[in-house]
Design a protein around this motif. Structure first.
Motif, short mmCIF file in Angstrom:
data_model
loop_
_atom_site.label_atom_id
_atom_site.label_comp_id
_atom_site.label_asym_id
_atom_site.label_seq_id
_atom_site.Cartn_x
_atom_site.Cartn_y
_atom_site.Cartn_z
N MET A 97 0.75 -1.19 0.07
CA MET A 97 0.05 0.04 -0.13
C MET A 97 0.82 1.32 -0.03
SD MET A 97 -2.79 -1.15 2.52
CE MET A 97 -3.47 0.32 3.03
N ILE A 98 2.19 1.25 0.70
CA ILE A 98 2.67 2.46 0.83
C ILE A 98 3.65 2.69 -0.39
CG2 ILE A 98 4.91 3.23 2.20
CD1 ILE A 98 4.01 1.62 4.45
N TRP A 99 3.93 1.41 -1.28
CA TRP A 99 4.46 1.87 -2.64
C TRP A 99 3.65 2.12 -3.50
CZ3 TRP A 99 9.38 2.74 -3.75
CH2 TRP A 99 10.29 2.27 -2.94
N ALA A 100 2.54 1.89 -3.37
CA ALA A 100 1.15 2.23 -4.52
C ALA A 100 1.00 3.66 -4.04
CB ALA A 100 0.10 1.36 -4.12
N LEU A 101 0.94 4.22 -3.01
CA LEU A 101 0.73 5.64 -2.67
C LEU A 101 1.89 6.50 -3.15
CD1 LEU A 101 -0.43 5.52 1.11
CD2 LEU A 101 -1.94 6.24 -1.10
N TYR A 102 3.04 5.98 -3.00
CA TYR A 102 4.37 6.50 -3.61
C TYR A 102 4.22 6.40 -5.27
CZ TYR A 102 9.06 7.68 -4.92
OH TYR A 102 10.23 8.05 -5.23
N ASP A 103 3.80 5.49 -5.61
CA ASP A 103 3.80 5.40 -6.98
C ASP A 103 2.65 6.51 -7.68
OD1 ASP A 103 5.54 3.40 -7.15
OD2 ASP A 103 3.88 1.68 -7.71
N GLN A 104 1.67 6.59 -6.83
CA GLN A 104 0.50 7.64 -7.27
C GLN A 104 1.20 9.08 -7.24
OE1 GLN A 104 -3.02 6.90 -5.29
NE2 GLN A 104 -3.35 4.84 -6.13
N SER A 105 1.99 9.19 -6.28
CA SER A 105 2.72 10.61 -6.11
C SER A 105 3.59 10.75 -7.31
CB SER A 105 3.58 10.45 -4.59
OG SER A 105 4.31 11.58 -4.60
N ASP A 106 4.41 9.66 -7.75
CA ASP A 106 5.19 9.59 -8.71
C ASP A 106 4.35 10.08 -10.04
OD1 ASP A 106 7.80 9.57 -9.89
OD2 ASP A 106 7.90 7.21 -9.81
N TYR A 107 3.58 9.48 -10.13
CA TYR A 107 2.46 9.79 -11.17
C TYR A 107 2.23 11.15 -11.47
CZ TYR A 107 -1.73 10.41 -13.93
OH TYR A 107 -2.62 11.19 -14.82
N GLU B 25 3.50 13.77 -10.20
CA GLU B 25 4.76 14.40 -10.47
C GLU B 25 5.05 14.54 -11.70
OE1 GLU B 25 8.97 15.10 -11.40
OE2 GLU B 25 8.31 12.99 -11.22
N VAL B 26 4.95 13.29 -12.41
CA VAL B 26 5.40 13.11 -13.80
C VAL B 26 4.32 14.13 -14.79
CG1 VAL B 26 5.33 11.71 -15.99
CG2 VAL B 26 6.41 10.95 -13.71
N VAL B 27 3.23 14.17 -14.46
CA VAL B 27 2.18 14.79 -15.13
C VAL B 27 2.19 16.29 -14.76
CG1 VAL B 27 0.67 12.87 -15.75
CG2 VAL B 27 0.19 14.28 -13.92
N GLY B 28 2.92 16.82 -13.80
CA GLY B 28 2.93 18.30 -13.36
C GLY B 28 2.05 18.50 -12.29
N GLU B 29 1.37 17.63 -11.87
CA GLU B 29 0.38 18.07 -10.88
C GLU B 29 1.18 17.92 -9.30
OE1 GLU B 29 -3.88 16.41 -11.06
OE2 GLU B 29 -3.41 16.16 -13.30
N TYR B 30 1.79 18.92 -8.78
CA TYR B 30 2.65 18.64 -7.85
C TYR B 30 1.91 18.75 -6.46
CZ TYR B 30 6.06 19.67 -11.67
OH TYR B 30 6.61 19.47 -12.76
N ASP B 31 0.87 19.49 -6.34
CA ASP B 31 0.07 19.29 -5.19
C ASP B 31 -0.32 18.04 -4.97
OD1 ASP B 31 0.60 22.21 -4.94
OD2 ASP B 31 -1.65 22.81 -5.79
N LYS B 32 -0.90 17.35 -5.86
CA LYS B 32 -1.43 16.14 -5.76
C LYS B 32 -0.50 15.04 -5.48
CE LYS B 32 -5.98 14.92 -7.12
NZ LYS B 32 -6.74 14.14 -7.78
N ALA B 33 0.83 15.37 -6.13
CA ALA B 33 2.19 14.51 -5.60
C ALA B 33 2.47 14.70 -4.42
CB ALA B 33 3.17 14.98 -6.93
N LEU B 34 2.47 15.81 -3.82
CA LEU B 34 2.94 15.99 -2.47
C LEU B 34 2.00 15.52 -1.53
CD1 LEU B 34 4.93 17.27 -0.54
CD2 LEU B 34 3.82 19.37 -0.76
#
Length: 122
Positions: free
Chosen positions: A89-99, A101-110
């Motif tokens: 679950m932690i890795w999946a949350l981190y992956d969502q953060s990474d996604y 970040e890649v698409v430029g939605e930095y608030d959601k990434a954080l």
């Protein structure tokens, strides 16, 4: 026979809503079939191994195909939660953060990075 504009719009609206509902249902069914097919292709013998496989596949495709990678992160989180696999679950949350970040939605990434950090500390 006189047809009123409101009746036509109401009919079109109802028909459109039905079509949208059908498309959503078909999409959900296709998604379930895709995950089952991917599971079979992966050769993973356990749920935790499959969650890890989804994570690694996400990492491999996040830049070339971010939308598909997001789908993998979502599927990984859902499965990890179902089986009680906290690390997954932690890795999946981190992956969502990474996604995000890649698409430029930095608030959601954080936001997702903080969730992953919080869950990792618990």
């Amino acid at each position: 026979m006189r047809v009123y504009r409101k009746e036509i719009l109401s009919f079109i609206s109802a028909k459109s809503m039905l079509m949208i509902a059908m498309l959503i249902l078909v999409s959900l069914l296709a998604s379930a079939q895709d995950i089952a097919g991917l599971r079979k292709k992966s050769g993973c013998s356990s749920d935790t191994a499959f969650v890890n496989y989804l994570h690694l596949t996400f990492k491999a495709m996040r830049y070339d195909n971010p939308d598909s990678a997001k789908w993998l992160a979502d599927a990984s989180y859902k499965l990890a939660k179902e089986i009680g696999y906290a690390h997954g679950m932690i890795w999946a949350l981190y992956d969502q953060s990474d996604y995000y970040e890649v698409v430029g939605e930095y608030d959601k990434a954080l936001e997702f990075a903080v969730m992953a950090l919080r869950d990792g500390r618990e």
